[in-house]
Scaffold this motif. Structure first.
Motif, PDB file in Angstrom:
ATOM      1  N   UNK A 170       0.834  -1.204   0.000  1.00  0.00           N
ATOM      2  CA  UNK A 170       0.000   0.000   0.000  1.00  0.00           C
ATOM      3  C   UNK A 170       0.872   1.258   0.000  1.00  0.00           C
ATOM      4  N   UNK A 171       1.960   1.214   0.750  1.00  0.00           N
ATOM      5  CA  UNK A 171       2.866   2.372   0.762  1.00  0.00           C
ATOM      6  C   UNK A 171       3.443   2.619  -0.631  1.00  0.00           C
ATOM      7  N   UNK A 172       3.838   1.532  -1.289  1.00  0.00           N
ATOM      8  CA  UNK A 172       4.394   1.677  -2.651  1.00  0.00           C
ATOM      9  C   UNK A 172       3.312   2.231  -3.583  1.00  0.00           C
ATOM     10  N   UNK A 173       2.095   1.714  -3.444  1.00  0.00           N
ATOM     11  CA  UNK A 173       1.014   2.173  -4.326  1.00  0.00           C
ATOM     12  C   UNK A 173       0.734   3.660  -4.101  1.00  0.00           C
ATOM     13  N   UNK A 174       0.748   4.090  -2.831  1.00  0.00           N
ATOM     14  CA  UNK A 174       0.509   5.515  -2.555  1.00  0.00           C
ATOM     15  C   UNK A 174       1.656   6.364  -3.097  1.00  0.00           C
ATOM     16  N   UNK A 175       2.864   5.854  -2.973  1.00  0.00           N
ATOM     17  CA  UNK A 175       4.014   6.586  -3.527  1.00  0.00           C
ATOM     18  C   UNK A 175       3.880   6.722  -5.043  1.00  0.00           C
ATOM     19  N   UNK A 176       3.440   5.656  -5.693  1.00  0.00           N
ATOM     20  CA  UNK A 176       3.261   5.725  -7.158  1.00  0.00           C
ATOM     21  C   UNK A 176       2.182   6.744  -7.528  1.00  0.00           C
ATOM     22  N   UNK A 177       1.121   6.810  -6.705  1.00  0.00           N
ATOM     23  CA  UNK A 177       0.056   7.794  -6.996  1.00  0.00           C
ATOM     24  C   UNK A 177       0.605   9.211  -6.902  1.00  0.00           C
ATOM     25  N   UNK A 178       1.444   9.447  -5.883  1.00  0.00           N
ATOM     26  CA  UNK A 178       2.020  10.785  -5.736  1.00  0.00           C
ATOM     27  C   UNK A 178       2.901  11.118  -6.936  1.00  0.00           C
ATOM     28  N   UNK A 179       3.711  10.148  -7.334  1.00  0.00           N
ATOM     29  CA  UNK A 179       4.600  10.357  -8.489  1.00  0.00           C
ATOM     30  C   UNK A 179       3.764  10.686  -9.733  1.00  0.00           C
ATOM     31  N   UNK A 180       2.707   9.926  -9.930  1.00  0.00           N
ATOM     32  CA  UNK A 180       1.848  10.130 -11.098  1.00  0.00           C
ATOM     33  C   UNK A 180       1.206  11.526 -11.065  1.00  0.00           C
ATOM     34  N   UNK A 181       0.819  11.953  -9.868  1.00  0.00           N
ATOM     35  CA  UNK A 181       0.150  13.261  -9.750  1.00  0.00           C
ATOM     36  C   UNK A 181       1.132  14.407  -9.999  1.00  0.00           C
ATOM     37  N   UNK A 182       2.352  14.269  -9.488  1.00  0.00           N
ATOM     38  CA  UNK A 182       3.301  15.391  -9.592  1.00  0.00           C
ATOM     39  C   UNK A 182       4.160  15.338 -10.846  1.00  0.00           C
ATOM     40  N   UNK A 183       4.303  14.143 -11.390  1.00  0.00           N
ATOM     41  CA  UNK A 183       5.198  13.997 -12.551  1.00  0.00           C
ATOM     42  C   UNK A 183       4.588  12.981 -13.525  1.00  0.00           C
ATOM     43  N   UNK A 184       3.450  13.331 -14.126  1.00  0.00           N
ATOM     44  CA  UNK A 184       2.739  12.353 -14.956  1.00  0.00           C
ATOM     45  C   UNK A 184       3.552  11.864 -16.149  1.00  0.00           C
ATOM     46  N   UNK A 185       4.500  12.649 -16.610  1.00  0.00           N
ATOM     47  CA  UNK A 185       5.321  12.236 -17.757  1.00  0.00           C
ATOM     48  C   UNK A 185       6.540  11.433 -17.345  1.00  0.00           C
ATOM     49  N   UNK A 186       6.709  11.176 -16.049  1.00  0.00           N
ATOM     50  CA  UNK A 186       7.872  10.436 -15.541  1.00  0.00           C
ATOM     51  C   UNK A 186       9.186  11.043 -16.045  1.00  0.00           C
ATOM     52  N   UNK A 187       9.281  12.375 -15.870  1.00  0.00           N
ATOM     53  CA  UNK A 187      10.467  13.088 -16.362  1.00  0.00           C
ATOM     54  C   UNK A 187      11.535  13.260 -15.295  1.00  0.00           C
ATOM     55  N   UNK A 188      11.093  13.273 -14.012  1.00  0.00           N
ATOM     56  CA  UNK A 188      12.027  13.623 -12.940  1.00  0.00           C
ATOM     57  C   UNK A 188      12.687  12.385 -12.371  1.00  0.00           C
ATOM     58  N   UNK A 189      13.988  12.306 -12.572  1.00  0.00           N
ATOM     59  CA  UNK A 189      14.781  11.173 -12.095  1.00  0.00           C
ATOM     60  C   UNK A 189      14.067   9.830 -12.307  1.00  0.00           C
ATOM     61  N   UNK A 190      13.680   9.565 -13.548  1.00  0.00           N
ATOM     62  CA  UNK A 190      12.964   8.311 -13.813  1.00  0.00           C
ATOM     63  C   UNK A 190      13.851   7.112 -13.485  1.00  0.00           C
ATOM     64  N   UNK A 191      13.254   6.038 -13.028  1.00  0.00           N
ATOM     65  CA  UNK A 191      14.055   4.843 -12.740  1.00  0.00           C
ATOM     66  C   UNK A 191      14.843   4.939 -11.450  1.00  0.00           C
ATOM     67  N   UNK A 192      14.513   5.919 -10.594  1.00  0.00           N
ATOM     68  CA  UNK A 192      15.145   5.975  -9.270  1.00  0.00           C
ATOM     69  C   UNK A 192      14.051   5.916  -8.209  1.00  0.00           C
ATOM     70  N   UNK A 193      14.422   5.478  -7.059  1.00  0.00           N
ATOM     71  CA  UNK A 193      13.597   5.405  -5.858  1.00  0.00           C
ATOM     72  C   UNK A 193      12.431   4.401  -5.979  1.00  0.00           C
ATOM     73  N   UNK A 194      11.461   4.663  -6.824  1.00  0.00           N
ATOM     74  CA  UNK A 194      10.315   3.743  -6.905  1.00  0.00           C
ATOM     75  C   UNK A 194      10.742   2.407  -7.505  1.00  0.00           C
ATOM     76  N   UNK A 195      10.239   1.302  -6.944  1.00  0.00           N
ATOM     77  CA  UNK A 195      10.611  -0.008  -7.503  1.00  0.00           C
ATOM     78  C   UNK A 195      10.166  -0.132  -8.950  1.00  0.00           C
ATOM     79  N   UNK A 196      10.881  -0.938  -9.737  1.00  0.00           N
ATOM     80  CA  UNK A 196      10.441  -1.137 -11.123  1.00  0.00           C
ATOM     81  C   UNK A 196       9.038  -1.732 -11.120  1.00  0.00           C
ATOM     82  N   UNK A 197       8.209  -1.355 -12.096  1.00  0.00           N
ATOM     83  CA  UNK A 197       6.872  -1.941 -12.153  1.00  0.00           C
ATOM     84  C   UNK A 197       6.972  -3.456 -12.318  1.00  0.00           C
TER      85      UNK A 197
END
Ligand code: FAD
Ligand code: MLT
Ligand code: ZN
Length: 487
Positions: free
Chosen positions: A459-486
């Motif tokens: 659930x924590x990972x899912x909430x983190x992904x939601x935040x990422x999607x909301x703030x950086x929908x194009x996945x432009x900011x440091x993509x491939x870091x911090x969040x686990x690979x899908x």
């Protein structure tokens, strides 16, 4: 949506003629967009463990230029990797190997914008080197207490992006606790000015705390308003030798009870850590004979030198009498105190000189530290009897750098390549069994992201992904870091 690096590379012009570079050069000046032979210095991390390939390095002068860079990169669907001092230890500040990312270096943004002595705050641009922030505070008779071995080259933006810890956390807190406001450029190139300097502000979600520790994945920090403190009247430092980690942990408990808020540093180093320092820096005299554990204790006192010294000597006397320490040395002057800290901060360099090793930056409740180490030591001794556990860290915060050095004499790079997966798996499973965290202060970056999925609740990972999607929908900011690979 930018898609994966491979997808981006597929339709890309050759680096030199990429239309993005022309746009960046127009925006921030020809000489501040580096390409080709200028790139390698920025593409390798401090540990020389992660080397990537950037499309270019952009070196903006100010916040408006950062915003312009983000707008241009958003238009071209190109990922941006923020980089400060490039001292990060988890590979988050260097590009991936696709050759399709822009490295955004903040080093030209190094102004101290304001020191407000009445509010006890300092506002600095993201590229300010930590030591220059400390020095600016000192020039006003004040203290900025964030302190770490890389302080001569790490930046305040990097410190906040990683929520850095260091050696004064038990009294003053992590970077997060030292920050009152931020200025941030969003993925879309808008500027959020949150440099309020307010100590209270309950007007909704705390965006500042969201950006802190987000490792450049949610926004680019361009400036910060930081908390300052009065300088202590006196600081005293000592080293004590303990027969076991358990004794060191009990000495910490005693120090907390006896000295309260005066306790500003409590570091621990096992014998293997200091043996490596002795080997690689033989000129650094060690004040105490070797012991299973040596602790470094620092007291900061509002009343003055004599009071601080009395308190430290009383503490160490009681520790020796109670069997928690066998021996102790109190620094007689500032030079000796610096020397003790220098010994402690030389462990990282000594490890690097010894060869490749596997880093673990773990946090545990103080009450679980001894059991964790006993279990992890036993596991490793069984599976990798030649490996050396170089264990040191910020004991006062329950934060150990439980590092595993390749066996002496062999090909350390090869050993790490072959065994990292199993060694780290064993250490992290033991951390989890004792209720700990797999990253206390260094962050997740590129090299721990796959592990995060295993050690954080879905659930924590899912909430983190939601935040990422909301703030950086194009996945432009440091993509491939911090969040686990899908998955
Ligand atoms: P970088 O390495 O450049 O970047 C780190 C991360 O932050 C990357 O993900 C990067 O993309 C992101 N980032 C950088 N700037 C920005 C920005 N302006 N906006 C958004 N994202 C950004 N760490 C500790 O916590 N405690 C220690 O005691 C400690 N000791 C260290 C000792 C040594 C010798 C070394 C080499 C490192 C040490 N570190 C320590 C790790 C490192 O120094 C810290 O994490 C530091 O805070 C990183 O700052 P930096 O400017 O070098 O950031
Ligand atoms: C330290 O405490 O010295 C740093 O976090 C660096 C390291 O872990 O090597
Ligand atoms: Zn540390």
């Amino acid at each position: 949506m930018t898609g994966s690096a491979d997808e981006r590379r597929g339709g890309m012009a050759s680096p030199a003629s990429h239309p993005l570079l022309a746009a960046l050069r127009t925006a921030i000046g020809q000489e501040f967009v580096l390409a080709g032979g200028d790139l390698p210095a920025f593409e390798l991390d401090w540990r020389q463990r992660c080397r990537g390939k950037a499309l270019a390095v952009a070196r903006p002068a100010d916040t408006a230029q950062v915003a312009e860079i983000m707008r241009i990169c958003a238009r071209h669907g190109v990922g941006v990797v923020p980089q400060g001092g490039n001292t990060g230890l988890v590979g988050g500040s260097v590009p991936d190997d696709s050759g399709s990312e822009i490295l955004l270096s903040t080093l030209r943004m190094s102004k101290i914008r304001q020191v407000d002595t009445a509010n006890l705050t300092l506002t600095a641009e993201a590229g300010c080197v930590l030591q220059s922030v400390q020095d600016a505070a000192m020039r006003h008779g004040l203290l900025f207490p964030l302190s770490l071995g890389a302080e001569g080259s790490c930046t305040i933006g990097g410190n906040l992006a990683t929520n850095a810890g260091g050696t004064q956390v038990l009294r003053y807190g992590n970077a997060r606790e030292l920050c009152l406001g931020l200025e941030v450029v969003t993925a879309g190139g808008e500027i959020w000015s949150g440099l309020t300097g307010l100590r209270k502000d309950n007007t909704g979600y705390d965006l500042r705390d969201l950006f802190i520790g987000s490792e450049g994945t949610l926004g680019i920090i361009t400036a910060a308003t930081l908390k300052l403190f009065p300088q202590p009247a006196a600081v005293t430092t000592a080293m004590a030798g303990c027969g076991s980690l358990d004794a060191a942990v009990r000495l910490l408990e005693l120090a907390r009870i006896r000295t309260g808020p005066a306790l500003t540093g409590f570091e621990a180093m096992n014998a293997a850590s200091l043996a490596l320092v002795a080997k690689h820096f033989p000129q650094l005299r060690q004040p105490l004979p070797a012991m299973p554990w040596i602790v470094l204790v620092e007291l900061s006192d509002v009343e003055g030198e004599a009071h601080a010294r009395d308190a430290l000597e009383a503490l160490l006397g009681e520790a020796i009498e109670g069997g928690l320490a066998a021996d102790a040395a109190v620094a007689e002057n500032l030079a000796q105190a610096h020397h003790m800290w220098h010994l402690r901060e030389s462990i990282t360099l000594a490890q690097a000189q010894e060869g490749f090793h596997i880093k673990h930056d773990v946090a545990l409740p103080a009450s679980r530290l001894t059991a964790f180490c006993a279990d992890a030591d036993a596991l490793l001794a069984r599976a990798f009897p030649q490996a050396r556990v170089v264990n040191f860290g910020h004991l006062g915060d329950g934060n150990l750098h439980y590092n595993v050095q390749a066996p002496a004499g062999g090909d350390s790079a090869e050993w790490v390549r072959r065994h990292e997966e199993d060694v780290t798996g064993a250490v992290y499973d033991t951390v989890a069994a004792h209720g700990g965290s797999i990253s206390a202060e260094h962050g997740i970056g590129a090299i721990k992201r796959a592990r995060l999925a295993r050690h954080k609740h879905p659930l924590e990972i899912a909430l983190m992904r939601s935040l990422k999607q909301a703030l950086d929908p194009g996945n432009l900011l440091n993509p491939g870091r911090l969040l686990p690979p899908p998955i």
